[in-house]
Structure formats: structure tokens, C-alpha cells
Design a protein around this motif. Structure first.
Motif, PDB file in Angstrom:
ATOM      1  N   ARG A  62      -2.848 -33.189 144.425  1.00  0.00           N
ATOM      2  CA  ARG A  62      -4.004 -33.890 143.856  1.00  0.00           C
ATOM      3  C   ARG A  62      -5.259 -33.682 144.695  1.00  0.00           C
ATOM      4  N   VAL A  63      -5.092 -33.127 145.898  1.00  0.00           N
ATOM      5  CA  VAL A  63      -6.206 -33.049 146.833  1.00  0.00           C
ATOM      6  C   VAL A  63      -6.670 -31.598 146.902  1.00  0.00           C
ATOM      7  N   LEU A  64      -7.882 -31.382 146.390  1.00  0.00           N
ATOM      8  CA  LEU A  64      -8.310 -30.011 146.109  1.00  0.00           C
ATOM      9  C   LEU A  64      -8.455 -29.107 147.331  1.00  0.00           C
ATOM     10  N   TRP A  65      -8.832 -29.700 148.471  1.00  0.00           N
ATOM     11  CA  TRP A  65      -9.121 -28.833 149.626  1.00  0.00           C
ATOM     12  C   TRP A  65      -7.872 -28.372 150.348  1.00  0.00           C
ATOM     13  N   VAL A  66      -6.713 -28.868 149.944  1.00  0.00           N
ATOM     14  CA  VAL A  66      -5.478 -28.442 150.601  1.00  0.00           C
ATOM     15  C   VAL A  66      -4.773 -27.461 149.675  1.00  0.00           C
ATOM     16  N   GLY A  67      -4.584 -26.238 150.151  1.00  0.00           N
ATOM     17  CA  GLY A  67      -3.848 -25.261 149.346  1.00  0.00           C
ATOM     18  C   GLY A  67      -2.369 -25.372 149.654  1.00  0.00           C
ATOM     19  N   GLY A  68      -1.645 -26.180 148.903  1.00  0.00           N
ATOM     20  CA  GLY A  68      -0.212 -26.358 149.160  1.00  0.00           C
ATOM     21  C   GLY A  68       0.040 -27.319 150.315  1.00  0.00           C
ATOM     22  N   VAL A  69       1.303 -27.447 150.681  1.00  0.00           N
ATOM     23  CA  VAL A  69       1.654 -28.391 151.753  1.00  0.00           C
ATOM     24  C   VAL A  69       1.219 -27.801 153.096  1.00  0.00           C
ATOM     25  N   PRO A  70       0.419 -28.556 153.853  1.00  0.00           N
ATOM     26  CA  PRO A  70      -0.031 -28.032 155.152  1.00  0.00           C
ATOM     27  C   PRO A  70       1.109 -28.048 156.173  1.00  0.00           C
ATOM     28  N   ASP A  71       0.887 -27.399 157.300  1.00  0.00           N
ATOM     29  CA  ASP A  71       1.868 -27.444 158.399  1.00  0.00           C
ATOM     30  C   ASP A  71       2.017 -28.865 158.874  1.00  0.00           C
ATOM     31  N   TRP A  72       3.222 -29.295 159.023  1.00  0.00           N
ATOM     32  CA  TRP A  72       3.415 -30.645 159.547  1.00  0.00           C
ATOM     33  C   TRP A  72       4.745 -30.703 160.284  1.00  0.00           C
ATOM     34  N   ARG A  73       4.850 -31.702 161.156  1.00  0.00           N
ATOM     35  CA  ARG A  73       6.049 -31.891 161.974  1.00  0.00           C
ATOM     36  C   ARG A  73       6.306 -33.372 162.180  1.00  0.00           C
ATOM     37  N   LEU A  74       7.559 -33.702 162.427  1.00  0.00           N
ATOM     38  CA  LEU A  74       7.896 -35.075 162.809  1.00  0.00           C
ATOM     39  C   LEU A  74       7.794 -35.198 164.318  1.00  0.00           C
ATOM     40  N   VAL A  75       7.096 -36.217 164.785  1.00  0.00           N
ATOM     41  CA  VAL A  75       7.044 -36.495 166.227  1.00  0.00           C
ATOM     42  C   VAL A  75       7.102 -37.999 166.431  1.00  0.00           C
ATOM     43  N   ARG A  76       8.027 -38.431 167.255  1.00  0.00           N
ATOM     44  CA  ARG A  76       8.092 -39.865 167.533  1.00  0.00           C
ATOM     45  C   ARG A  76       6.934 -40.267 168.414  1.00  0.00           C
ATOM     46  N   MET A  77       6.212 -41.300 167.961  1.00  0.00           N
ATOM     47  CA  MET A  77       5.068 -41.791 168.719  1.00  0.00           C
ATOM     48  C   MET A  77       5.213 -43.294 168.851  1.00  0.00           C
ATOM     49  N   ARG A  78       4.695 -43.825 169.950  1.00  0.00           N
ATOM     50  CA  ARG A  78       4.857 -45.259 170.182  1.00  0.00           C
ATOM     51  C   ARG A  78       3.789 -46.094 169.496  1.00  0.00           C
ATOM     52  N   LYS A  79       2.602 -45.527 169.339  1.00  0.00           N
ATOM     53  CA  LYS A  79       1.480 -46.347 168.858  1.00  0.00           C
ATOM     54  C   LYS A  79       0.801 -45.791 167.627  1.00  0.00           C
ATOM     55  N   GLN A  80       1.270 -44.673 167.138  1.00  0.00           N
ATOM     56  CA  GLN A  80       0.556 -44.024 166.036  1.00  0.00           C
ATOM     57  C   GLN A  80       1.508 -43.640 164.928  1.00  0.00           C
ATOM     58  N   TRP A  81       1.022 -43.691 163.701  1.00  0.00           N
ATOM     59  CA  TRP A  81       1.861 -43.285 162.570  1.00  0.00           C
ATOM     60  C   TRP A  81       1.710 -41.807 162.288  1.00  0.00           C
ATOM     61  N   GLY A  82       0.556 -41.278 162.632  1.00  0.00           N
ATOM     62  CA  GLY A  82       0.337 -39.871 162.345  1.00  0.00           C
ATOM     63  C   GLY A  82      -0.885 -39.374 163.080  1.00  0.00           C
ATOM     64  N   SER A  83      -1.073 -38.041 163.063  1.00  0.00           N
ATOM     65  CA  SER A  83      -2.302 -37.492 163.631  1.00  0.00           C
ATOM     66  C   SER A  83      -2.543 -36.123 163.010  1.00  0.00           C
ATOM     67  N   CYS A  84      -3.764 -35.661 163.209  1.00  0.00           N
ATOM     68  CA  CYS A  84      -4.123 -34.346 162.688  1.00  0.00           C
ATOM     69  C   CYS A  84      -4.954 -33.662 163.759  1.00  0.00           C
ATOM     70  N   SER A  85      -4.504 -32.509 164.236  1.00  0.00           N
ATOM     71  CA  SER A  85      -5.225 -31.813 165.309  1.00  0.00           C
ATOM     72  C   SER A  85      -6.439 -31.106 164.723  1.00  0.00           C
ATOM     73  N   PRO A  86      -7.409 -30.723 165.587  1.00  0.00           N
ATOM     74  CA  PRO A  86      -8.575 -29.983 165.080  1.00  0.00           C
ATOM     75  C   PRO A  86      -8.152 -28.679 164.394  1.00  0.00           C
TER      76      PRO A  86
END
Ligand SMILES: [Zn+2]
Length: 243
Positions: free
Chosen positions: A153-177
Motif C-alpha cells: 500500500r506504500v508507494l515509495w517501497v518497492g516490495g518488502v525492504p531488507d529487515w531483520r529481527l533483533v532483540r532490543m531492550r527499549k525499542q520496538w524497531g529502527s530504521c538505519s540511514p
């Protein structure tokens, strides 16, 4: 900060701290923090008895919120991984059931209202690791599905972007530059709508690498009403990020 003030409520005594704010604030504002501490913002120059009266007027409200924070914290205490403890999955509370079994490896099954671990040993470390692996595999499947659906539904993303599971203590998610998305497997304990919110939040960072007004406009388009979902997720953070 002023010295701690307090007031009695039933057989409890509730402490609060006053923070005088130099901004043009006309009224006293009371906050109950997630750790159960109470902070009172007051206009500079307001006298203590007046502040105390304002606090007492809200005593019932404060007491209710302090109790709620304490209850959540008590539930977030370290687990022993014994039958009867609560576990969360997709926003629902399940009861842990630990059963003996003669195999080599523990197995985890989700049944009606229960997460059942059949295990050769009741060692809590073993059970915890097995449960963490189970959550992780559930999270991997679910996040991939949700990312697929939302990215479409999101036009600027061509398909599923690279992503990984990482256990974090204080954050639900992040996106690097560079556009790499990390998602916390603990998020699979939260309601589906909260998972969608975190995914939308990170997908919007692929377009706007900041939290500018433009970013929030975009997020509002992708997920109208996200604010209420965020508030809900924030309220559960302590409970769900505890392993
Ligand atoms: Zn962000």
C-alpha cells in the motif's frame, strides 16, 4: 526539584515531586510515570499549600494510576517459567503450562488459552530459551506477512525492504540511514494493530529519515489514528519487553 511532598490515601502514602516550570503555565499538571512516581508541574511562584490542594483534588485519580503502574511492574518482575505464569502473544494473555516429556528438546504448542511447553527438564533457563526461539519464529512469519501487505500500500517501497529481527531492550524497531529495518521479536506479544504501527513507523523512515512534520504527515496518511495505537503500545512496553 523541591523536596518530596506526600499525602495519605487509605493505608498508602503517596509521594510526589514538584517541578516548577518557568513557561507560561497557569495550572498545576500532574503526571504519574510508568515507574509509579508522581511528578507535579507547577507555575513558577505558586505556593506549596496551593499546589498541595490541587494535588489532593486529584488524589483518587493519582492513586488509581499509581496502583496501575505498580501492578504492571509487579507483573514485569523476573519469571520462573512455571505453570500458571502469564505469557503474551498477539495482545492476548496466555497461561504457561509446563509438562514433562522424555524427548531431548522442549517443544512449544499454542493451544486454547495456553502456551504449553513439553520439556525433559524444568530448568527455567532451558524453558526461557525455547520460548524465546518460539516467539522469534512466530515473529519472523508474522512480520514478513505484515511487511508484505503494508509495503504494497506504500508507494515509495518497492516490495518488502531488507529487515531483520533483533532483540532490543527499549525499542520496538529502527530504521538505519541505509534503509535497513530492525524489528524486535518481543513485538509479536503485542496486538496486531501495534505490530502494524511499528512497521508503518519504520517504512515511513525509508522516505523521511527523521521525525519532522513531513514524516508525521506521511505516517498519518499510511496509518490514520496511529497516535492512539502508539499510546497503547507504550503502556504495554514494560510488560512485553520483559522476558
Ligand atoms: Zn522513528
Amino acid at each position: 526539584m523541591m523536596p518530596r511532598q506526600s499525602f495519605p490515601y487509605g493505608d498508602d502514602r503517596i509521594e510526589y515531586e514538584i517541578l516548577f516550570t518557568p513557561v507560561m503555565r497557569r495550572k498545576v499538571a500532574i503526571h504519574v510515570n510508568p515507574d509509579g512516581s508522581v511528578q507535579v508541574d507547577a507555575p513558577e511562584g505558586e505556593d506549596l499549600p496551593a499546589i498541595h490542594r490541587a494535588v489532593l483534588k486529584r488524589a483518587r485519580w493519582i492513586k488509581r494510576h499509581v496502583d496501575e503502574s505498580r501492578r504492571q511492574r509487579a507483573q514485569a518482575l523476573p519469571r520462573n517459567y512455571r505453570s500458571g505464569e502469564s505469557l503474551f502473544y498477539l495482545g492476548r494473555r496466555y497461561q504457561l503450562k509446563v509438562k514433562s516429556q522424555n524427548g531431548h528438546e522442549p517443544t512449544v504448542k499454542l493451544t486454547r488459552g495456553q502456551i504449553c511447553v513439553e520439556t525433559p527438564s524444568r530448568d527455567p533457563v532451558l524453558i526461557r530459551e525455547r520460548l524465546a526461539a518460539w516467539y522469534r519464529s512466530r515473529a519472523a512469519d508474522m512480520f514478513e506477512r505484515r511487511l508484505n501487505e503494508i509495503a504494497e500500500r506504500v508507494l515509495w517501497v518497492g516490495g518488502v525492504p531488507d529487515w531483520r529481527l533483533v532483540r532490543m531492550r527499549k525499542q520496538w524497531g529502527s530504521c538505519s540511514p541505509e534503509g535497513a529495518i530492525l524489528l524486535n521479536p518481543h513485538l509479536v506479544k503485542a496486538p496486531r494493530i501495534c505490530v502494524d504501527y511499528v512497521i508503518c513507523h519504520e517504512l515511513c523512515h525509508l522516505q523521511e529519515h527523521n521525525h519532522s512534520p513531513r514524516y508525521y504527515r506521511l505516517l498519518g496518511e499510511v496509518m490514520p489514528g496511529w497516535e492512539a495505537v502508539k499510546t497503547r503500545l507504550d503502556g504495554m512496553a514494560e510488560l512485553l519487553l520483559n522476558e
